[in-house]
Design a protein around this motif. Structure first.
Motif, mmCIF file in Angstrom:
data_model
loop_
_atom_site.group_PDB
_atom_site.id
_atom_site.type_symbol
_atom_site.label_atom_id
_atom_site.label_comp_id
_atom_site.label_asym_id
_atom_site.label_seq_id
_atom_site.Cartn_x
_atom_site.Cartn_y
_atom_site.Cartn_z
ATOM 1 N N ARG A 113 0.817 -1.211 0.000
ATOM 2 C CA ARG A 113 0.000 0.000 0.000
ATOM 3 C C ARG A 113 0.853 1.264 0.000
ATOM 4 N NH1 ARG A 113 -4.890 -0.582 4.191
ATOM 5 N NH2 ARG A 113 -5.759 0.895 2.736
ATOM 6 N N PRO A 114 1.830 1.385 -0.905
ATOM 7 C CA PRO A 114 2.739 2.535 -0.848
ATOM 8 C C PRO A 114 2.062 3.846 -1.224
ATOM 9 C CG PRO A 114 3.159 1.246 -2.817
ATOM 10 C CD PRO A 114 2.146 0.489 -2.027
ATOM 11 N N LEU A 115 2.540 4.898 -0.569
ATOM 12 C CA LEU A 115 2.007 6.244 -0.754
ATOM 13 C C LEU A 115 3.175 7.215 -0.801
ATOM 14 C CD1 LEU A 115 -0.898 7.897 1.200
ATOM 15 C CD2 LEU A 115 1.387 8.845 1.433
ATOM 16 N N ALA A 116 3.030 8.308 -1.548
ATOM 17 C CA ALA A 116 4.041 9.355 -1.581
ATOM 18 C C ALA A 116 3.365 10.707 -1.381
ATOM 19 C CB ALA A 116 4.806 9.349 -2.906
ATOM 20 N N VAL A 117 4.003 11.558 -0.603
ATOM 21 C CA VAL A 117 3.528 12.924 -0.393
ATOM 22 C C VAL A 117 4.334 13.839 -1.298
ATOM 23 C CG1 VAL A 117 3.174 14.786 1.261
ATOM 24 C CG2 VAL A 117 2.961 12.398 2.011
ATOM 25 N N LEU A 118 3.669 14.444 -2.287
ATOM 26 C CA LEU A 118 4.348 15.371 -3.189
ATOM 27 C C LEU A 118 4.600 16.704 -2.480
ATOM 28 C CD1 LEU A 118 2.354 14.738 -6.492
ATOM 29 C CD2 LEU A 118 4.558 13.762 -5.814
ATOM 30 N N PRO A 119 5.593 17.453 -2.929
ATOM 31 C CA PRO A 119 5.841 18.764 -2.318
ATOM 32 C C PRO A 119 4.617 19.668 -2.445
ATOM 33 C CG PRO A 119 7.629 18.153 -3.796
ATOM 34 C CD PRO A 119 6.534 17.157 -4.023
ATOM 35 N N GLY A 174 6.723 4.177 -7.861
ATOM 36 C CA GLY A 174 6.250 2.848 -7.471
ATOM 37 C C GLY A 174 5.226 2.882 -6.358
ATOM 38 N N VAL A 175 4.281 3.844 -6.421
ATOM 39 C CA VAL A 175 3.306 3.988 -5.344
ATOM 40 C C VAL A 175 1.886 3.790 -5.851
ATOM 41 C CG1 VAL A 175 4.799 5.573 -4.074
ATOM 42 C CG2 VAL A 175 3.117 6.504 -5.676
ATOM 43 N N ARG A 176 0.978 3.572 -4.905
ATOM 44 C CA ARG A 176 -0.436 3.381 -5.233
ATOM 45 C C ARG A 176 -1.239 4.664 -5.049
ATOM 46 N NH1 ARG A 176 -4.541 3.479 -6.872
ATOM 47 N NH2 ARG A 176 -6.289 2.034 -6.861
ATOM 48 N N TYR A 177 -0.828 5.522 -4.095
ATOM 49 C CA TYR A 177 -1.548 6.754 -3.820
ATOM 50 C C TYR A 177 -0.567 7.934 -3.792
ATOM 51 C CZ TYR A 177 -5.002 3.430 -1.998
ATOM 52 O OH TYR A 177 -5.870 2.389 -1.851
ATOM 53 N N VAL A 230 -4.869 11.390 -3.890
ATOM 54 C CA VAL A 230 -5.112 11.145 -5.310
ATOM 55 C C VAL A 230 -4.940 9.675 -5.659
ATOM 56 C CG1 VAL A 230 -4.354 11.730 -7.648
ATOM 57 C CG2 VAL A 230 -4.281 13.466 -5.839
ATOM 58 N N ASP A 231 -5.887 9.167 -6.434
ATOM 59 C CA ASP A 231 -5.723 7.865 -7.084
ATOM 60 C C ASP A 231 -5.143 8.147 -8.466
ATOM 61 O OD1 ASP A 231 -5.859 5.461 -8.359
ATOM 62 O OD2 ASP A 231 -8.009 5.145 -8.061
ATOM 63 N N PRO A 232 -3.848 7.914 -8.662
ATOM 64 C CA PRO A 232 -3.216 8.311 -9.923
ATOM 65 C C PRO A 232 -3.695 7.516 -11.132
ATOM 66 C CG PRO A 232 -1.689 7.058 -8.576
ATOM 67 C CD PRO A 232 -2.887 7.301 -7.727
ATOM 68 N N ALA A 249 -8.033 10.819 -10.138
ATOM 69 C CA ALA A 249 -9.182 11.329 -9.381
ATOM 70 C C ALA A 249 -8.804 11.516 -7.918
ATOM 71 C CB ALA A 249 -10.356 10.356 -9.486
ATOM 72 N N ASN A 250 -9.457 12.507 -7.283
ATOM 73 C CA ASN A 250 -9.267 12.718 -5.850
ATOM 74 C C ASN A 250 -10.144 11.743 -5.072
ATOM 75 O OD1 ASN A 250 -7.559 14.828 -6.409
ATOM 76 N ND2 ASN A 250 -9.053 16.432 -5.964
ATOM 77 N N LEU A 251 -9.518 10.961 -4.191
ATOM 78 C CA LEU A 251 -10.283 10.093 -3.308
ATOM 79 C C LEU A 251 -10.832 10.879 -2.123
ATOM 80 C CD1 LEU A 251 -7.892 7.002 -3.227
ATOM 81 C CD2 LEU A 251 -9.955 7.303 -4.608
ATOM 82 N N TRP A 252 -10.141 11.954 -1.815
ATOM 83 C CA TRP A 252 -10.512 12.793 -0.672
ATOM 84 C C TRP A 252 -9.820 14.132 -0.838
ATOM 85 C CZ3 TRP A 252 -6.689 14.639 2.646
ATOM 86 C CH2 TRP A 252 -7.135 15.315 3.784
ATOM 87 N N ALA A 253 -10.503 15.201 -0.462
ATOM 88 C CA ALA A 253 -9.907 16.532 -0.528
ATOM 89 C C ALA A 253 -10.483 17.369 0.596
ATOM 90 C CB ALA A 253 -10.172 17.190 -1.876
ATOM 91 N N GLU A 254 -9.655 18.268 1.124
ATOM 92 C CA GLU A 254 -10.100 19.093 2.241
ATOM 93 C C GLU A 254 -9.308 20.391 2.271
ATOM 94 O OE1 GLU A 254 -12.391 20.330 4.178
ATOM 95 O OE2 GLU A 254 -12.806 18.288 4.922
ATOM 96 N N ARG A 255 -9.894 21.417 2.872
ATOM 97 C CA ARG A 255 -9.216 22.693 3.056
ATOM 98 C C ARG A 255 -9.072 22.955 4.549
ATOM 99 N NH1 ARG A 255 -12.460 27.684 1.115
ATOM 100 N NH2 ARG A 255 -13.333 27.533 3.222
ATOM 101 N N PHE A 256 -7.912 23.468 4.928
ATOM 102 C CA PHE A 256 -7.638 23.766 6.330
ATOM 103 C C PHE A 256 -7.192 25.220 6.447
ATOM 104 C CE2 PHE A 256 -6.801 19.326 5.593
ATOM 105 C CZ PHE A 256 -7.453 18.688 6.645
ATOM 106 N N ASP A 257 -7.758 25.915 7.409
ATOM 107 C CA ASP A 257 -7.348 27.275 7.716
ATOM 108 C C ASP A 257 -6.780 27.285 9.128
ATOM 109 O OD1 ASP A 257 -10.162 27.969 5.935
ATOM 110 O OD2 ASP A 257 -8.263 28.918 5.378
#
Length: 426
Positions: free
Chosen positions: A38-44, A101-104, A124-126, A130-138
């Motif tokens: 279940r690999p994931l990467a956080v983009l900058p 080499g990631v899934r998300y 993101v599901d590449p 498509a976005n699987l989930w999205a949110e805004r934080f203040d």
């Protein structure tokens, strides 16, 4: 060097974490040779603020989010250093995910306005873009930790995982000290002598603002370790090892669950030849964060000097899986390990790539020369040795054997035999 005092400090630090609830510190950790789950990467995160100088905030938010998520059981997170190669995300998410080499993928934007910060984050599901989930934080940019923790928990929930009560919770440090730390991490990543010194200055300024900031202490220790490992100074002062060990011990006292602190402790123990302590520290850093690629790389580096070579080879290859855009020294560690295993043909392309891309990396040249020597290629070995002499004109056979800090005589002899063929004497 003042090795006696340094060794005493190392022993003190080792006992400090040996008494922790973690058991079997000496038990080998050989990563499984299976695909990452279940690999994931956080983009900058993209800085949308008018001030480009605030990019360090968005970069470090990405890095800290990667660190927090990597502690979640059952989730494999690719090293932030690999993800940072895709800052602009122009190639498309499917291409980036395939490269890493990631899934998300996690992506986001950061916009500052006065003391407020708005962060948009998406999981993101590449495959389907498509976005699987999205949110805004203040939130308040003067207190970034609340926003960071909330983002982490939301993403974990979106992946249907459980975040433990203690995971992702950071001690509240002085905000300005945190920002000093963030500024220091940028030059540290450059892997240069100048960047190393600049980073240390920022970390020291962070401590002036918050003397009990564990991450600042740990990163100061890392800078001192790098002086020796990468030979940033012609003659590193023995006192720098002592200062580094003191900083690592302080970091562990302040935060016993900080992987970077044990990483620094492992590097400095390796420098003074305390291989057992170095191995234990490297293994403990991995137990704290099973996705800590540099921890696996350190385990391999210490292993090739004073541990099990098969474990070292498995560890560095696992590190490369976690960090697909790994730094050059990962190749050197793998090539060095293969050299000591006697697989000279397999070591050759790795060591040559390191030398070609980093001609000033002295240890890489020495290992490459010895590898050519072990293959009876005197001409090539001598040519590489000549390059090494431009960095260290006073090189001797006995000196290199001592500098290598091998625990086992057979490994020193393997290096010496190769260097003799290259024409090294003394």
């Amino acid at each position: 060097m003042a090795a006696g005092f340094a060794a005493a400090l190392a022993a003190t630090a080792f006992l400090a974490f040996q008494r922790s609830p973690v058991t079997a510190l000496s038990e080998p950790i050989v990563p499984p040779t299976v695909e990452l789950g279940r690999p994931l990467a956080v983009l900058p995160f993209v800085n949308l603020s008018e001030d480009p100088g605030l990019r360090y905030f968005s970069d470090r938010l990405s890095e800290d989010l990667t660190t927090d998520l990597s502690k979640v059981e059952g989730l494999t997170v690719i090293s932030h250093a690999s993800s940072f190669d895709f800052r602009d995300a122009e190639r498309g998410f499917a291409s980036i995910a395939d490269d890493l080499g990631v899934r998300y993928l996690v992506r986001g934007t950061v916009r500052h306005h006065a003391d407020r910060v708005r962060i948009n984050v998406a999981l993101v599901d590449p495959v389907g873009e498509a976005n699987l989930w999205a949110e805004r934080f203040d939130g308040d940019s003067r207190n970034p930790f609340d926003v960071q923790e909330e983002i982490t928990r939301q993403i974990v929930d979106a992946l249907s995982l459980t975040l433990g009560a203690e995971d992702g919770v950071q001690r509240r440090v002085e905000t300005d000290a945190y920002y000093m730390l963030l500024r220091g991490l940028e030059p540290l990543r450059a892997h240069t002598a100048a960047g190393n010194l600049e980073a240390r200055e920022y970390f020291e300024r962070a401590l002036e603002l918050d003397p009990e900031y564990a991450r600042a202490h740990a990163n100061i220790a890392i800078t001192y370790g790098r002086e020796y490992v990468f030979l940033y100074a012609d003659e590193p002062a023995p006192e720098s090892v002592t200062r580094g060990l003191e900083a690592a011990i302080t970091a562990i006292r302040l935060d016993p669950n900080l992987p970077d602190a044990y990483f620094a402790l492992g590097v400095l123990n390796m420098v003074i030849g305390e291989h057992d302590n170095a191995l234990a520290a490297a293994r403990h850093s991995i137990r704290l964060d099973e996705n800590f690629s540099d921890g696996y790389a350190l385990l391999a580096e210490v292993g090739v000097h004073g541990g099990n070579l098969d474990e070292a080879l498995a560890a560095i290859r696992h590190a490369k899986l976690l960090h697909p855009r790994y730094p050059f020294w990962y190749d050197w560690i793998e090539g060095h390990t293969l050299f000591q295993l006697g697989h000279y043909d397999k070591a050759q392309p790795l060591l040559q790539r390191v030398a070609d891309g980093n001609p000033g990396f002295y240890r890489g040249l020495i290992t490459l020369a010895a590898n050519y020597g072990q293959q009876s290629d005197r001409a090539a070995a001598s040519a590489v040795l000549a390059e090494a002499r431009t960095i260290n004109p006073d090189i001797t056979l006995s000196g290199e054997a001592e500098k290598a800090q091998y625990q086992f005589a057979a490994r020193r002899e393997r290096l010496a035999e190769g260097l003799k063929v290259a024409g090294l004497e003394g």
